[in-house]
Every structure is written in structure tokens, then in C-alpha cells.
Design an enzyme around this catalytic site. Sequence first.
Site, mmCIF file in Angstrom:
data_model
loop_
_atom_site.group_PDB
_atom_site.id
_atom_site.type_symbol
_atom_site.label_atom_id
_atom_site.label_comp_id
_atom_site.label_asym_id
_atom_site.label_seq_id
_atom_site.Cartn_x
_atom_site.Cartn_y
_atom_site.Cartn_z
ATOM 1 N N ASN A 160 0.837 -1.210 0.000
ATOM 2 C CA ASN A 160 0.000 0.000 0.000
ATOM 3 C C ASN A 160 0.868 1.255 0.000
ATOM 4 O O ASN A 160 1.939 1.297 0.596
ATOM 5 C CB ASN A 160 -0.979 0.010 1.179
ATOM 6 C CG ASN A 160 -0.333 -0.180 2.533
ATOM 7 O OD1 ASN A 160 0.686 -0.853 2.658
ATOM 8 N ND2 ASN A 160 -0.913 0.410 3.552
ATOM 9 N N ILE A 161 0.371 2.273 -0.694
ATOM 10 C CA ILE A 161 1.076 3.556 -0.779
ATOM 11 C C ILE A 161 0.079 4.649 -0.397
ATOM 12 O O ILE A 161 -0.961 4.806 -1.057
ATOM 13 C CB ILE A 161 1.636 3.792 -2.197
ATOM 14 C CG1 ILE A 161 2.616 2.677 -2.558
ATOM 15 C CG2 ILE A 161 2.319 5.166 -2.278
ATOM 16 C CD1 ILE A 161 3.093 2.708 -3.994
ATOM 17 N N GLU A 162 0.394 5.357 0.690
ATOM 18 C CA GLU A 162 -0.509 6.401 1.186
ATOM 19 C C GLU A 162 0.000 7.783 0.811
ATOM 20 O O GLU A 162 1.213 7.989 0.630
ATOM 21 C CB GLU A 162 -0.622 6.294 2.721
ATOM 22 C CG GLU A 162 -1.228 4.963 3.150
ATOM 23 C CD GLU A 162 -1.377 4.813 4.649
ATOM 24 O OE1 GLU A 162 -0.827 5.657 5.402
ATOM 25 O OE2 GLU A 162 -2.046 3.853 5.062
ATOM 26 N N CYS B 159 -4.177 0.511 -2.406
ATOM 27 C CA CYS B 159 -3.964 -0.715 -1.631
ATOM 28 C C CYS B 159 -2.878 -1.591 -2.262
ATOM 29 O O CYS B 159 -2.597 -1.507 -3.463
ATOM 30 C CB CYS B 159 -5.245 -1.537 -1.576
ATOM 31 S SG CYS B 159 -6.584 -0.774 -0.661
ATOM 32 N N GLU C 273 -2.967 -4.769 -2.982
ATOM 33 C CA GLU C 273 -3.456 -5.689 -4.009
ATOM 34 C C GLU C 273 -3.426 -5.015 -5.382
ATOM 35 O O GLU C 273 -3.081 -5.620 -6.393
ATOM 36 C CB GLU C 273 -4.907 -6.102 -3.717
ATOM 37 C CG GLU C 273 -5.098 -6.868 -2.429
ATOM 38 C CD GLU C 273 -5.342 -5.966 -1.226
ATOM 39 O OE1 GLU C 273 -4.751 -4.863 -1.141
ATOM 40 O OE2 GLU C 273 -6.123 -6.376 -0.359
ATOM 41 N N CYS D 148 -10.063 -5.241 0.725
ATOM 42 C CA CYS D 148 -11.194 -4.310 0.840
ATOM 43 C C CYS D 148 -12.146 -4.522 -0.334
ATOM 44 O O CYS D 148 -11.818 -5.203 -1.315
ATOM 45 C CB CYS D 148 -10.690 -2.871 0.901
ATOM 46 S SG CYS D 148 -10.192 -2.212 -0.708
ATOM 47 N N CYS E 134 -10.826 -3.486 -3.819
ATOM 48 C CA CYS E 134 -9.859 -4.434 -4.389
ATOM 49 C C CYS E 134 -10.541 -5.714 -4.847
ATOM 50 O O CYS E 134 -10.137 -6.319 -5.844
ATOM 51 C CB CYS E 134 -8.759 -4.748 -3.380
ATOM 52 S SG CYS E 134 -7.619 -3.357 -3.186
HETATM 53 N N1 THU Z 1 -5.176 -1.570 2.695
HETATM 54 C C1 THU Z 1 -4.651 -2.357 1.716
HETATM 55 O O1 THU Z 1 -3.525 -2.120 1.239
HETATM 56 N N2 THU Z 1 -5.397 -3.394 1.268
HETATM 57 C C2 THU Z 1 -6.638 -3.725 1.731
HETATM 58 O O2 THU Z 1 -7.328 -4.539 1.135
HETATM 59 C C3 THU Z 1 -7.122 -3.088 2.952
HETATM 60 C C4 THU Z 1 -6.477 -1.774 3.284
HETATM 61 C C5 THU Z 1 -4.389 -0.416 3.166
HETATM 62 C C6 THU Z 1 -4.946 0.927 2.757
HETATM 63 C C7 THU Z 1 -4.372 1.821 3.836
HETATM 64 O O3 THU Z 1 -3.085 2.266 3.416
HETATM 65 C C8 THU Z 1 -4.213 0.938 5.050
HETATM 66 O O4 THU Z 1 -4.336 -0.397 4.578
HETATM 67 C C9 THU Z 1 -5.246 1.166 6.137
HETATM 68 O O5 THU Z 1 -6.521 1.149 5.615
#
Ligand code: THU
Length: 131
Positions: A42-44, A53, A55, A86, A89
Site C-alpha cells: 500500500n502507498i498512502e 492498496c 493488491e 477491501c 480491491c
Molecule cells: N489496505 C490495503 O492495502 N489493502 C486492503 O485490502 C485493505 C487496506 C491499506 C490501505 C491503507 O493504506 C491501510 O491499509 C489502512 O486502511
Amino acid sequence: MTPKELMDEAKEATKKSHAPYSNFHVGAALLTEDGKIYQGANIETSSYSLTICAERTALFSAFIQGERKFKAIAITSDQAAYCPPCGACRQVLLDLCGKDLDVILLDKETPKVYKISELLPHSFGEEFLNK
Ligand code: THU
């Protein structure tokens, strides 16, 4: 490639996550039909909703390399090892990988395999669109 081996790749991928806001580092490992593995994390960003996310980073990086046939994806995080995908995804995985994609999640320490179609029943798809 066993579910456990693919999960180990996903664990490795959590180290590549950029998650300074949630501190929740997710890793994914996507297996192609011919045995290649694409990691994702994941990259925020400071505008939280623009986060992507793990995936989808795995799938999109495989896609731009020309990959179109996928067997399985393993997902985990550094905090909660059991990390189901999620809803967004699930839709993207079903659309671009097809309903037979195996989704590998940890059940305690044991990898457990689900079909993406089990995780997103009654789904929307291209069959609803006018072509
Ligand atoms: N996140 C994912 O990378 N994949 C998921 O299916 C669930 C959530 C990440 C998004 C965010 O950066 C962090 O988890 C918290 O929600």
C-alpha cells in the site's frame, strides 16, 4: 508455488509499503499462470483517499508488464496478519483476474485459500455493460 510460499512473498512485500498515516503496512504477492510473482504494497498520500492498496499495486504493476493471466494472490499486513481485501480491491481483482483467482489469507498462522468469487458474491461485471 505453495500457498505458504506465496504468503512469504506477501510478508516480504509489507516492507515496501509507504504508510506513514495509518502505520498499517500491507503486502501482496500476485502469481501469474506461468509462475511469475509480482509484489505489491500500500502507498498512502497526505490526501488520504488517494491511497492505493497493496493488491492493486501488485495487479497494476503486473498488468503494465503485459501480464493477463493470474492464478493467485496472497495478502497480509505487519499488524494484523489476517488481512482480507477491501471491497474496492475485490471488484478490481474479480474484473481483471477473473472469478477463479485464488485469494490466500492467513487463518491464524495457516494460509487459507478462497476464490475471489466467494469473497464478492452477486458481483457487478462487464456482462452488465452495453458493448
Ligand atoms: N489496505 C490495503 O492495502 N489493502 C486492503 O485490502 C485493505 C487496506 C491499506 C490501505 C491503507 O493504506 C491501510 O491499509 C489502512 O486502511
